[in-house]
Scaffold this motif. Structure first.
Motif, PDB file in Angstrom:
ATOM      1  N   ASP A 136     -12.485  11.858  34.846  1.00  0.00           N
ATOM      2  CA  ASP A 136     -11.144  11.110  35.779  1.00  0.00           C
ATOM      3  C   ASP A 136     -10.729  11.314  37.052  1.00  0.00           C
ATOM      4  OD1 ASP A 136     -10.403   8.738  34.179  1.00  0.00           O
ATOM      5  OD2 ASP A 136      -9.685   9.616  32.658  1.00  0.00           O
ATOM      6  N   ALA A 137     -10.752  13.189  37.168  1.00  0.00           N
ATOM      7  CA  ALA A 137     -10.276  13.705  38.585  1.00  0.00           C
ATOM      8  C   ALA A 137     -10.948  15.519  38.110  1.00  0.00           C
ATOM      9  CB  ALA A 137      -8.677  14.167  37.823  1.00  0.00           C
ATOM     10  N   VAL A 138     -11.543  15.592  39.371  1.00  0.00           N
ATOM     11  CA  VAL A 138     -12.010  17.297  38.979  1.00  0.00           C
ATOM     12  C   VAL A 138     -11.432  17.851  40.275  1.00  0.00           C
ATOM     13  CG1 VAL A 138     -14.199  18.014  39.903  1.00  0.00           C
ATOM     14  CG2 VAL A 138     -14.543  15.719  39.360  1.00  0.00           C
ATOM     15  N   LEU A 139     -11.089  18.868  39.794  1.00  0.00           N
ATOM     16  CA  LEU A 139     -10.084  20.069  40.071  1.00  0.00           C
ATOM     17  C   LEU A 139     -11.127  21.421  40.512  1.00  0.00           C
ATOM     18  CD1 LEU A 139      -8.175  18.081  39.221  1.00  0.00           C
ATOM     19  CD2 LEU A 139      -6.500  20.365  38.997  1.00  0.00           C
ATOM     20  N   CYS A 140     -10.951  21.693  41.816  1.00  0.00           N
ATOM     21  CA  CYS A 140     -12.552  22.531  41.898  1.00  0.00           C
ATOM     22  C   CYS A 140     -11.732  23.562  43.728  1.00  0.00           C
ATOM     23  CB  CYS A 140     -13.688  21.912  43.161  1.00  0.00           C
ATOM     24  SG  CYS A 140     -14.636  23.378  42.719  1.00  0.00           S
ATOM     25  N   ASP A 141     -12.023  24.984  43.075  1.00  0.00           N
ATOM     26  CA  ASP A 141     -11.444  26.109  44.403  1.00  0.00           C
ATOM     27  C   ASP A 141     -12.296  26.129  44.973  1.00  0.00           C
ATOM     28  OD1 ASP A 141      -9.357  28.240  44.682  1.00  0.00           O
ATOM     29  OD2 ASP A 141     -11.284  29.558  43.607  1.00  0.00           O
ATOM     30  N   TYR A 142     -11.864  26.290  46.152  1.00  0.00           N
ATOM     31  CA  TYR A 142     -12.685  26.446  47.594  1.00  0.00           C
ATOM     32  C   TYR A 142     -13.578  27.710  46.802  1.00  0.00           C
ATOM     33  CZ  TYR A 142     -14.169  25.875  52.485  1.00  0.00           C
ATOM     34  OH  TYR A 142     -14.898  26.202  53.287  1.00  0.00           O
ATOM     35  N   GLN A 143     -13.306  28.740  46.347  1.00  0.00           N
ATOM     36  CA  GLN A 143     -14.153  29.506  47.028  1.00  0.00           C
ATOM     37  C   GLN A 143     -14.836  30.010  45.604  1.00  0.00           C
ATOM     38  OE1 GLN A 143     -15.505  31.218  49.882  1.00  0.00           O
ATOM     39  NE2 GLN A 143     -14.022  30.880  51.479  1.00  0.00           N
ATOM     40  N   LEU A 144     -16.358  29.853  45.420  1.00  0.00           N
ATOM     41  CA  LEU A 144     -16.839  30.428  44.513  1.00  0.00           C
ATOM     42  C   LEU A 144     -17.885  31.506  44.528  1.00  0.00           C
ATOM     43  CD1 LEU A 144     -17.446  26.200  43.226  1.00  0.00           C
ATOM     44  CD2 LEU A 144     -15.175  27.536  42.413  1.00  0.00           C
ATOM     45  N   ALA A 145     -18.000  31.473  42.879  1.00  0.00           N
ATOM     46  CA  ALA A 145     -19.048  33.007  43.157  1.00  0.00           C
ATOM     47  C   ALA A 145     -20.333  32.383  43.159  1.00  0.00           C
ATOM     48  CB  ALA A 145     -19.479  33.196  41.915  1.00  0.00           C
ATOM     49  N   ASN A 146     -20.934  33.010  44.000  1.00  0.00           N
ATOM     50  CA  ASN A 146     -22.852  33.511  44.038  1.00  0.00           C
ATOM     51  C   ASN A 146     -22.828  32.217  45.819  1.00  0.00           C
ATOM     52  OD1 ASN A 146     -23.784  34.588  42.124  1.00  0.00           O
ATOM     53  ND2 ASN A 146     -23.390  32.029  40.666  1.00  0.00           N
ATOM     54  N   HIS A 147     -22.077  32.424  46.865  1.00  0.00           N
ATOM     55  CA  HIS A 147     -21.953  32.286  47.700  1.00  0.00           C
ATOM     56  C   HIS A 147     -21.705  30.835  47.771  1.00  0.00           C
ATOM     57  CE1 HIS A 147     -22.120  36.383  49.899  1.00  0.00           C
ATOM     58  NE2 HIS A 147     -23.681  36.333  48.498  1.00  0.00           N
ATOM     59  N   ARG A 148     -21.190  30.000  46.369  1.00  0.00           N
ATOM     60  CA  ARG A 148     -20.746  28.295  46.873  1.00  0.00           C
ATOM     61  C   ARG A 148     -19.785  28.184  47.274  1.00  0.00           C
ATOM     62  NH1 ARG A 148     -25.428  25.841  47.275  1.00  0.00           N
ATOM     63  NH2 ARG A 148     -24.697  23.906  46.083  1.00  0.00           N
ATOM     64  N   THR A 149     -19.385  26.751  47.459  1.00  0.00           N
ATOM     65  CA  THR A 149     -17.972  26.696  47.806  1.00  0.00           C
ATOM     66  C   THR A 149     -17.808  24.906  47.178  1.00  0.00           C
ATOM     67  OG1 THR A 149     -18.801  24.767  49.439  1.00  0.00           O
ATOM     68  CG2 THR A 149     -18.355  27.332  50.513  1.00  0.00           C
ATOM     69  N   GLY A 150     -16.424  25.427  46.685  1.00  0.00           N
ATOM     70  CA  GLY A 150     -16.010  24.306  45.906  1.00  0.00           C
ATOM     71  C   GLY A 150     -16.632  22.664  47.086  1.00  0.00           C
ATOM     72  N   ALA A 151     -17.144  22.969  48.464  1.00  0.00           N
ATOM     73  CA  ALA A 151     -17.151  21.556  48.744  1.00  0.00           C
ATOM     74  C   ALA A 151     -18.586  20.919  48.195  1.00  0.00           C
ATOM     75  CB  ALA A 151     -17.090  21.682  50.306  1.00  0.00           C
ATOM     76  N   GLN A 152     -19.320  22.095  48.146  1.00  0.00           N
ATOM     77  CA  GLN A 152     -21.073  22.153  48.071  1.00  0.00           C
ATOM     78  C   GLN A 152     -20.906  21.782  45.901  1.00  0.00           C
ATOM     79  OE1 GLN A 152     -22.033  25.758  48.759  1.00  0.00           O
ATOM     80  NE2 GLN A 152     -23.075  25.022  50.787  1.00  0.00           N
ATOM     81  N   ALA A 153     -19.533  22.400  45.366  1.00  0.00           N
ATOM     82  CA  ALA A 153     -19.606  21.610  43.834  1.00  0.00           C
ATOM     83  C   ALA A 153     -19.115  20.382  44.000  1.00  0.00           C
ATOM     84  CB  ALA A 153     -19.165  22.732  43.409  1.00  0.00           C
ATOM     85  N   LEU A 154     -18.329  19.773  44.550  1.00  0.00           N
ATOM     86  CA  LEU A 154     -17.458  18.362  44.726  1.00  0.00           C
ATOM     87  C   LEU A 154     -18.511  17.606  45.039  1.00  0.00           C
ATOM     88  CD1 LEU A 154     -14.490  18.696  46.085  1.00  0.00           C
ATOM     89  CD2 LEU A 154     -14.794  18.539  43.409  1.00  0.00           C
ATOM     90  N   THR A 155     -19.539  18.310  45.976  1.00  0.00           N
ATOM     91  CA  THR A 155     -20.774  17.206  46.689  1.00  0.00           C
ATOM     92  C   THR A 155     -21.759  16.648  45.612  1.00  0.00           C
ATOM     93  OG1 THR A 155     -20.311  17.399  48.513  1.00  0.00           O
ATOM     94  CG2 THR A 155     -22.543  16.762  48.000  1.00  0.00           C
ATOM     95  N   ALA A 156     -21.975  17.990  44.451  1.00  0.00           N
ATOM     96  CA  ALA A 156     -23.151  17.480  44.068  1.00  0.00           C
ATOM     97  C   ALA A 156     -22.564  16.981  42.731  1.00  0.00           C
ATOM     98  CB  ALA A 156     -23.635  18.954  42.784  1.00  0.00           C
ATOM     99  N   VAL A 157     -20.765  16.815  42.141  1.00  0.00           N
ATOM    100  CA  VAL A 157     -20.539  16.540  40.409  1.00  0.00           C
ATOM    101  C   VAL A 157     -20.828  15.053  41.736  1.00  0.00           C
ATOM    102  CG1 VAL A 157     -18.196  16.107  39.547  1.00  0.00           C
ATOM    103  CG2 VAL A 157     -18.844  18.475  39.618  1.00  0.00           C
ATOM    104  N   ARG A 158     -20.108  14.490  42.377  1.00  0.00           N
ATOM    105  CA  ARG A 158     -19.880  12.785  42.401  1.00  0.00           C
ATOM    106  C   ARG A 158     -21.075  12.194  42.758  1.00  0.00           C
ATOM    107  NH1 ARG A 158     -15.659  13.518  48.191  1.00  0.00           N
ATOM    108  NH2 ARG A 158     -14.917  11.004  47.502  1.00  0.00           N
ATOM    109  N   GLY A 159     -22.259  13.536  43.163  1.00  0.00           N
ATOM    110  CA  GLY A 159     -23.568  12.253  43.433  1.00  0.00           C
ATOM    111  C   GLY A 159     -24.229  12.213  41.603  1.00  0.00           C
ATOM    112  N   ALA A 160     -23.720  13.303  40.490  1.00  0.00           N
ATOM    113  CA  ALA A 160     -24.218  13.289  39.445  1.00  0.00           C
ATOM    114  C   ALA A 160     -23.530  11.732  39.001  1.00  0.00           C
ATOM    115  CB  ALA A 160     -23.881  14.036  38.686  1.00  0.00           C
ATOM    116  N   LEU A 161     -21.692  11.670  39.232  1.00  0.00           N
ATOM    117  CA  LEU A 161     -21.223  10.845  38.721  1.00  0.00           C
ATOM    118  C   LEU A 161     -21.451   9.808  39.186  1.00  0.00           C
ATOM    119  CD1 LEU A 161     -17.867  12.382  38.461  1.00  0.00           C
ATOM    120  CD2 LEU A 161     -19.212  12.095  36.703  1.00  0.00           C
ATOM    121  N   ALA A 162     -22.104   9.281  40.012  1.00  0.00           N
ATOM    122  CA  ALA A 162     -22.261   8.354  40.952  1.00  0.00           C
ATOM    123  C   ALA A 162     -23.885   7.893  40.874  1.00  0.00           C
ATOM    124  CB  ALA A 162     -22.744   8.181  42.525  1.00  0.00           C
ATOM    125  N   ARG A 163     -24.335   8.881  40.482  1.00  0.00           N
ATOM    126  CA  ARG A 163     -26.002   7.791  39.728  1.00  0.00           C
ATOM    127  C   ARG A 163     -26.092   7.855  38.590  1.00  0.00           C
ATOM    128  NH1 ARG A 163     -27.621  12.965  42.186  1.00  0.00           N
ATOM    129  NH2 ARG A 163     -26.971  13.895  40.872  1.00  0.00           N
TER     130      ARG A 163
END
Length: 633
Positions: free
Chosen positions: A507-534
């Motif tokens: 029902d909610a996704v909480l994500c830190d902004y600075q993640l490991a391997n030079h990834r950002t929370g924005a990228q992670a949330l985009t991927a999660v939202r895309g997977a949920l939408a599909r």
């Protein structure tokens, strides 16, 4: 914009050069008078006119010296331009004598006198070019009086040799003017280069002073902040060590834990205040203006501080007003909260008054906070707006605040387009006031005091947490589980996608902004939202948590409908924010709630992002509530 300083510098240089050569010119003209008298002495034509002409020439030369002496002794008597005008008048008087005296040569029986007189005039003209050529006014009031009479008389003689001489003189007159133009242009360029260099030097010196002042202020700021941050940290360390004492009773453990919680809250409050100032300085704080009733805002802040005022025996009076203002209610509430907090803290008896005064303003008025407290000496009026400076707290007792309230207020009022004014004296209390703009009652869409559902929306929710810090992930998961949530904690984007692939629908996704391997929370949330939408689940609430104070990417995230909270985030702040986002999503019939939440933002949920203006109007009733969710002091 710098034409005036350059022209004044040119005038000053012209005055210096013009008058610097006058003593030499004085003796040169006496020599010229002596030569003229010598060549005319054997046969003086029209003696009375001759005496009058050269007497005038001698008097003008003496007047020229008197003007030079006056300039040397009283250089500020008139402006540089006026000194130039006076020198031009001196040139007219000085060069009229020798120029018109050529008439005597044509009246003399000696045929060689016109040529000899003309040679002397050309010599004087060359001197004028050297001493006055760089100034158009002085040059044009000298050369014509010297050469025109001779040119006209030579032309008028109607002899071949005199006509040729007249043509040569005319050519000389034109040539000397052309060279004088080049001379003036070069002179102006030299002066302008000097002025530019001086301007640059002054600008660099000013910038250096600003940098030094900023460095000194930064040093003082960090010194004071370090002291106030170390105090609770030191206490927490000592208290935490005492928890390991096996001889301590459960009651002692509970008391120690309570002290730890108190110091953590104090530390968190200080962090929030420091970050507030940093965000204001960085320019990332946004303003969302709404039409609202000022009385509702007064009642909100008044209800917060009435208990504190009553506990000290103070009367908190709020003047009734029907004024509708057009401003940011969230930032305005922070301003009034800080001012009332200070008023209660530094007033021991009497009353505190909050109200609006028109003061002659047709389109608005002035909000005033008055108290009958200790007052502030005039010498301290500027210093109280410095960070960590407190007049009545030399011991730096943290219970009396940290000296960040008024600096924050001053910056917030400036951000809203006003100016914070202070009137205070020792023993006579203080008055803080600032202007507000009148609003339109027809533009009010909701009350600031509309209630938000009090029942927590967290019970039974499924939450996905993404954070690469194991301790934060553990603390966040434990907190959410105590609220009745089902939690999955993962360290990165891949882990989140794996959980979703396993059938977990959050029902909610909480994500830190600075993640490991030079990834950002924005990228992670985009991927999660895309997977949920599909998978057909597009109504999930997303919340980004960051320690960054300001960046262009965070603003872009708000435009994508991703709310942002800034660390440190208290449990109450996190719960309030999640409840609001879930309630908002339900009220909007599944429309994603996009807003930028936190101490550096303004307005309610939906106040920033796509369709910000409409969302701000829809959520006007939540303005004060969102500030509470953001954990503002």
């Amino acid at each position: 914009m710098r034409a005036d300083p350059i022209q004044r510098a040119i005038d000053e240089d012209v005055v210096r050069v013009l008058y610097a050569q006058d003593p030499i010119a004085f003796f040169s003209h006496w020599f010229s008078i002596a030569v003229f008298i010598a060549i005319y002495w054997p046969h003086v034509p029209s003696p009375s006119l001759f005496i009058a002409c050269f007497g005038f020439y001698a008097a003008a030369n003496c007047a020229s010296l008197a003007l030079w002496i006056c300039n040397r002794r009283y250089p500020r008597l008139v402006s540089p331009r006026d000194w130039i005008y006076l020198h031009a008048v001196r040139s007219v008087l000085l060069y009229t004598g020798p120029g018109f005296a050529v008439w005597f040569a044509f009246q003399s029986p000696q045929t060689d006198l016109p040529l000899l007189h003309t040679v002397l005039l050309v010599t004087l003209a060359a001197g004028v070019f050297m001493s006055n050529g760089f100034d158009l006014l002085n040059f044009s009031t000298s050369i014509p009086f010297l050469l025109f009479p001779s040119i006209l008389l030579h032309f008028g003689s109607h002899t071949f040799d005199r006509t040729i001489l007249a043509i040569v003189l005319a050519f000389f007159f034109c040539a000397i003017n052309v060279y004088a133009m080049s001379y003036r242009k070069l002179f102006r360029q030299v002066v302008q280069a000097r002025v530019d260099q001086q301007y640059l030097a002054e600008s660099l010196a000013a910038q250096k002073r600003v940098a030094e002042d900023a460095s000194l202020a930064k040093t003082r700021f960090f010194a004071a902040a370090s002291h106030d941050l170390r105090q609770p940290l030191h206490a927490i360390g000592l208290l935490a060590a005492s928890l390991n004492d096996p001889a301590a009773t459960p009651a002692q453990h509970a008391k120690t834990a309570g002290h730890i919680v108190y110091n953590v809250e104090a530390l968190n409050q200080l962090f929030n205040q420091v970050l507030d100032l940093a965000r204001l300085e960085s320019g990332s704080t946004q303003v969302v203006r709404l039409h609202f009733r000022l009385s509702e805002l007064f009642e909100r802040v008044g209800s917060q501080y009435r208990p504190q005022a009553a506990a000290k025996g103070l009367a908190l009076r709020i003047a009734p007003t029907s004024m509708v203002v057009y401003d940011d209610p969230v930032l305005l509430e922070r301003v009034l909260s800080n001012l009332l907090s200070n008023a209660v803290r530094y007033t021991e008896e009497g009353a505190i008054w909050l109200g609006l005064r028109r003061a002659g303003r047709q389109n608005g008025g002035y909000i005033e906070v008055r108290d009958s407290g200790v007052g502030i000496a005039p010498a301290e009026h500027a210093r109280i707006f410095e960070e960590f400076y407190q007049v009545a707290n030399p011991q730096r007792d943290a219970r009396q605040g940290h000296g960040l309230g008024l600096p924050t207020v001053k910056r917030l009022v400036g951000l809203l387009g006003g100016e914070l004014l202070l009137r205070s004296a020792p023993g006579r209390g203080s008055v803080f006031r600032f202007a507000v703009q009148a609003g339109d009652a027809s533009g009010i869409v909701a009350s600031l005091n509309d209630p938000v559902t009090g029942v927590s929306a967290a019970q039974g929710r499924q939450v996905l947490c993404i954070d690469d810090d194991p301790s934060i992930l553990e603390g966040l998961s434990s907190l959410l589980q105590r609220w009745g949530c089902s939690v999955h904690g993962v360290p990165d984007e891949a882990g989140a996608l794996a959980v979703l692939a396993g059938g977990f629908v959050p029902d909610a996704v909480l994500c830190d902004y600075q993640l490991a391997n030079h990834r950002t929370g924005a990228q992670a949330l985009t991927a999660v939202r895309g997977a949920l939408a599909r998978a057909g689940h597009g109504k999930v609430v997303t919340l980004l948590i960051t320690g960054d104070m300001a960046s262009a990417e965070l603003t872009a995230l708000a435009l994508q409908g991703i709310p942002v909270l800034h660390k440190p985030v208290t449990p109450a702040r996190l719960r309030r924010t999640l409840d609001m986002l879930w309630q908002q999503a339900e009220l909007d019939n599944g429309r994603p709630a996009g807003a930028l939440l936190g101490d550096d933002t303004v307005g309610a949920v939906g106040a920033v992002g796509a369709g910000a203006a409409c969302a701000a109007a829809d959520r006007a009733g939540e303005a004060g509530k969102s500030r509470e969710a953001a954990g503002s002091p």
